[in-house]
Design a protein around this motif. Structure first.
Motif, mmCIF file in Angstrom:
data_model
loop_
_atom_site.group_PDB
_atom_site.id
_atom_site.type_symbol
_atom_site.label_atom_id
_atom_site.label_comp_id
_atom_site.label_asym_id
_atom_site.label_seq_id
_atom_site.Cartn_x
_atom_site.Cartn_y
_atom_site.Cartn_z
ATOM 1 N N ASP A 165 0.815 -1.487 -0.342
ATOM 2 C CA ASP A 165 -0.324 -0.391 -0.188
ATOM 3 C C ASP A 165 1.024 0.941 0.291
ATOM 4 O O ASP A 165 0.007 2.635 -0.236
ATOM 5 C CB ASP A 165 -0.909 -0.214 1.105
ATOM 6 C CG ASP A 165 -2.279 -1.019 0.747
ATOM 7 O OD1 ASP A 165 -2.594 -1.150 -0.219
ATOM 8 O OD2 ASP A 165 -2.996 -1.158 2.190
ATOM 9 N N GLY A 166 1.899 1.220 0.573
ATOM 10 C CA GLY A 166 2.988 2.292 -0.499
ATOM 11 C C GLY A 166 3.900 2.839 1.757
ATOM 12 O O GLY A 166 4.209 4.229 1.343
ATOM 13 N N ARG A 171 6.335 4.250 9.019
ATOM 14 C CA ARG A 171 4.577 4.289 8.634
ATOM 15 C C ARG A 171 4.381 2.886 9.404
ATOM 16 O O ARG A 171 3.399 2.735 9.886
ATOM 17 C CB ARG A 171 4.057 4.840 7.945
ATOM 18 C CG ARG A 171 4.173 6.429 7.942
ATOM 19 C CD ARG A 171 3.671 6.978 6.998
ATOM 20 N NE ARG A 171 4.346 6.908 5.467
ATOM 21 C CZ ARG A 171 3.685 7.743 4.565
ATOM 22 N NH1 ARG A 171 2.433 8.616 4.335
ATOM 23 N NH2 ARG A 171 4.113 7.133 3.157
ATOM 24 N N ARG A 175 1.301 3.124 11.985
ATOM 25 C CA ARG A 175 0.031 3.021 11.888
ATOM 26 C C ARG A 175 -0.671 1.517 11.633
ATOM 27 O O ARG A 175 -1.779 1.333 11.972
ATOM 28 C CB ARG A 175 0.259 3.116 10.269
ATOM 29 C CG ARG A 175 0.896 5.075 10.376
ATOM 30 C CD ARG A 175 -0.705 5.576 10.816
ATOM 31 N NE ARG A 175 -2.101 5.826 10.241
ATOM 32 C CZ ARG A 175 -2.286 5.972 8.758
ATOM 33 N NH1 ARG A 175 -2.159 7.131 8.196
ATOM 34 N NH2 ARG A 175 -4.052 5.955 8.629
ATOM 35 N N PHE B 97 -6.368 3.765 3.728
ATOM 36 C CA PHE B 97 -5.107 3.993 4.014
ATOM 37 C C PHE B 97 -4.118 3.941 2.343
ATOM 38 O O PHE B 97 -2.968 4.752 2.538
ATOM 39 C CB PHE B 97 -4.776 2.747 4.734
ATOM 40 C CG PHE B 97 -3.267 2.337 5.392
ATOM 41 C CD1 PHE B 97 -3.267 3.187 6.602
ATOM 42 C CD2 PHE B 97 -1.908 1.579 4.707
ATOM 43 C CE1 PHE B 97 -1.789 3.010 7.216
ATOM 44 C CE2 PHE B 97 -1.077 1.531 5.266
ATOM 45 C CZ PHE B 97 -0.494 1.831 6.184
ATOM 46 N N PRO B 98 -4.468 3.100 1.791
ATOM 47 C CA PRO B 98 -2.999 2.829 0.892
ATOM 48 C C PRO B 98 -3.706 4.734 -0.435
ATOM 49 O O PRO B 98 -2.431 5.094 -0.442
ATOM 50 C CB PRO B 98 -3.886 2.294 -0.807
ATOM 51 C CG PRO B 98 -4.804 1.963 -0.042
ATOM 52 C CD PRO B 98 -5.565 1.970 1.373
ATOM 53 N N GLU B 100 -4.166 7.282 1.484
ATOM 54 C CA GLU B 100 -3.264 8.589 2.151
ATOM 55 C C GLU B 100 -1.350 8.307 2.288
ATOM 56 O O GLU B 100 -0.558 9.363 2.534
ATOM 57 C CB GLU B 100 -3.435 8.045 4.268
ATOM 58 C CG GLU B 100 -4.552 8.536 4.241
ATOM 59 C CD GLU B 100 -4.749 8.305 5.138
ATOM 60 O OE1 GLU B 100 -4.592 7.979 6.548
ATOM 61 O OE2 GLU B 100 -6.126 8.152 6.208
ATOM 62 N N MET B 101 -1.490 7.174 1.836
ATOM 63 C CA MET B 101 0.456 6.832 1.938
ATOM 64 C C MET B 101 1.063 7.272 0.676
ATOM 65 O O MET B 101 1.954 7.774 0.400
ATOM 66 C CB MET B 101 0.559 4.762 2.341
ATOM 67 C CG MET B 101 -0.205 4.185 3.380
ATOM 68 S SD MET B 101 1.261 4.719 4.342
ATOM 69 C CE MET B 101 0.202 5.553 5.155
#
Lengths: 266, 332
Positions: A165-166, A171, A175, B97-98, B100-101
């Motif tokens: 997800d990057g 993080r 997170r 989430f993805p 925001e990242m």
């Protein structure tokens, strides 16, 4: 049957505390009287006053500093080690975990002499920093074990999903991993803190000045040569235990889920 | 988006998980990596995702070499077998989430759109543990499609669902693929999923590509006995024998177009006709599935399975004549 066992167990562990709590509110005469009372007939705060006069507040502050420092040093180290042990495909992982545990099995008495010498050579005897070193090394094994078994229950796919997800390593940790691992981290933290807060032997050896003393050796200095101030000792013990008790009761749900996490599959 | 894998090889210690695999997936393809457990299909998927590093070989996305890139920089999304939803986040937070990242603007609109597409709009404030398996699967797919990646990776996404739900989700995945015009690489050991979803199937065995073809091609023209027996249920009957000048001779004989030599004759159960033909079998067992029946026969020492419709009677112990309507010949 299990209920009876539970009641007996709780009674056994709560009774001494209740008895001390009761004694802490009694005068010397009532404590010494032949027919013991559970509820003090003439409640008094003399015990607490006496304990504070003897330096209880200072000891508590020292205990708080030492225990907090121990926890703050132990946890990141333990978390790092536990993460590595729970995630890497490594030969001899179990043996390594066993060795970690073995490190905590040395009798304290055998360590005391050498430890004293070592700390003296770097000028840390009679400082609050002194006992943090043995506390960290003695609490690390348990903390590593708790965290490793907890981390193993957290599927690696969670971190992989975050990577895809990057999210970078930091993080992912902040997170995703830490929030999920929180109950385990919390359990390890409170057990580490309790150990450092209660530890008596090293504190007695390493902290001889009254200004640096922690609670357990502090309480041990309370009896005089000819007097045994039970009321003050009981009051000091209650004050030493109360914060831990409050913390554990307040956060017991998280601790329980942390303690059983390794054993029970959700 | 095109995906290309060039001579990928992956070793774990002494075991070789993927051995010299090359692969091309064209834009819009639904490519299924199919094979038995331990054939290397999941490892290959993880190499493409960037979760494993190839021992040698390279991965290219749209011609760009991404072999050494972090998974997050490859613009791929992955759906895991056990969903891997973030358990402490609500459905909405999981979907966000993805985005925001990657600091995607307009994240809320994208989340809403995705929720509508997957019909999970009323679950947005729930935690994953409050969802059923099918709902979790939808959220996991939602988290993958919400940021519109170049490439979707699915790792056995339906294997944790019960049979009914699996069928529904299969149909839904097919619809999603059409609707999103997405390029998909999908790992499964279930040949039904592969046959129904794929535009191309890459059949793997022991770390290598056994055959790569469209589903019809894999069914009609298997190149190896493994490929022939892996597709189709019950699997193809296999008869060992020798081919000499256009004739197969073994427990049975049949004219074939194949080079001379030790061979295996393959006949699918649905390609056997009962009641007529030169082969003779004795009925050993009849399994009635309602719409069809599976007839187990003894032909000499060999066991055959034939598929028959609901009409006609087949008695255990009776002798029947049979013949194949289509055969496959594999070198032994």
């Amino acid at each position: 049957m299990t209920r009876v066992a539970a009641v007996v167990l709780v009674a056994c562990s709560v009774a001494p505390f209740a008895w001390f709590a009761s004694a802490s509110f009694k005068g010397p005469r009532e404590i010494a009287q032949r027919r013991p009372t559970l509820v003090p007939l003439e409640p008094t705060l003399d015990g607490y006053r006496g304990a504070v006069d003897k330096g209880l507040a200072g000891w508590m502050l020292n205990s708080l500093i030492v225990a907090t420092a121990t926890t703050l040093v132990t946890l990141p180290l333990a978390a790092g080690a536990a993460y590595a042990l729970s995630r890497t495909r490594m030969r001899g992982r179990r043996i390594l975990l066993g060795l970690v545990l073995a490190a905590s099995m040395f009798p304290q008495v055998t360590l005391a002499h050498t430890l004293y010498g070592m700390l003296q050579s770097v000028g840390l005897v009679n400082t609050r920093a002194g006992p943090v070193f043995p506390y960290v090394s003695l609490t690390l094994p348990l903390a590593i074990w708790i965290l490793a078994s907890f981390f193993r229950e957290i599927p690696a796919e969670l971190e992989e999903a975050a990577r895809i997800d990057g999210a970078g390593p930091v993080r992912t940790l902040v997170r995703v991993f830490l929030p999920v691992a929180a109950p385990g981290v919390f359990t390890a933290a409170i057990l580490t803190f309790i150990y450092a807060w209660n530890e008596f032997f090293f504190a007695l050896v390493l902290l001889t000045g009254n200004d640096v003393r922690t609670l357990p050796p502090g309480i041990a200095t309370m009896p005089g040569q000819y007097t045994f101030p039970w009321g003050e000792i009981a009051a000091a013990c209650v004050l030493a235990t109360a914060p831990l008790l409050a913390a554990v009761l307040l956060l017991q749900r998280r601790i329980v889920s942390g303690l059983t996490a390794g054993a029970v599959k959700q | 988006m095109r995906l290309e894998v060039r001579s990928a090889r992956k070793r774990f210690g002494d075991t070789v998980a993927v051995e010299d695999v090359s692969l091309r997936v064209a834009a819009g393809d639904f490519c299924v990596l199919l094979g038995p457990s331990g054939c290397g299909k999941s490892t290959l998927l993880r190499l493409v995702a960037g979760l494993e590093e190839a021992t040698s070989g390279s991965v290219l996305v749209d011609g760009e070499d991404v072999t050494r890139m972090e998974p997050g920089d490859r613009d791929v999304a992955m759906v895991f077998q056990n969903y891997a939803l973030y358990p402490h986040m609500t459905v909405r937070q999981n979907l966000r989430f993805p985005l925001e990242m990657r600091k995607v603007p307009d994240a809320d609109a994208r989340v809403r759109e995705t929720a509508d597409l997957l019909r999970i709009g009323d679950l947005m404030e729930r935690l994953p543990r409050e969802l059923s398996g099918g709902q979790r699967q939808r959220v996991a797919i939602g988290r993958a499609i919400v940021r519109r990646p170049k490439l979707f990776l699915f790792d056995e996404p339906l294997s944790n669902l019960d049979a009914q739900l699996r069928g529904d989700m299969r149909a839904e995945l097919a619809r999603l693929h059409r609707r999103l015009e997405a390029t998909i690489l999908y790992v499964t050991h279930d040949q039904v999923e592969a046959m129904t979803l794929a535009t191309r199937i890459v059949l793997m065995n022991r770390g290598r590509v056994e055959q790569e073809d469209a589903p019809e091609g894999l069914y009609l023209r298997p190149r190896t006995l493994f490929a022939g027996r892996f597709i189709g249920s019950p699997p193809m009957n296999a008869i060992e024998g020798v081919v000499t000048r256009g004739k197969f001779e073994g427990a049975v004989s049949w004219p074939v177009e194949a080079p001379d030599g030790q061979s295996v004759l393959g006949v699918r159960p649905e390609d056997l006709r009962l009641g007529d033909g030169p082969w003779r079998g004795v009925i050993d067992l009849v399994e009635n599935l309602g719409a069809e029946r599976l007839i187990h026969l003894k032909v000499g020492d060999l066991s055959f399975v034939a598929r028959a419709g609901p009409e006609g009677t087949f008695e255990r112990g009776a002798e029947v004549a049979l013949k194949p309507v289509r055969v496959h010949v594999f070198p032994a």
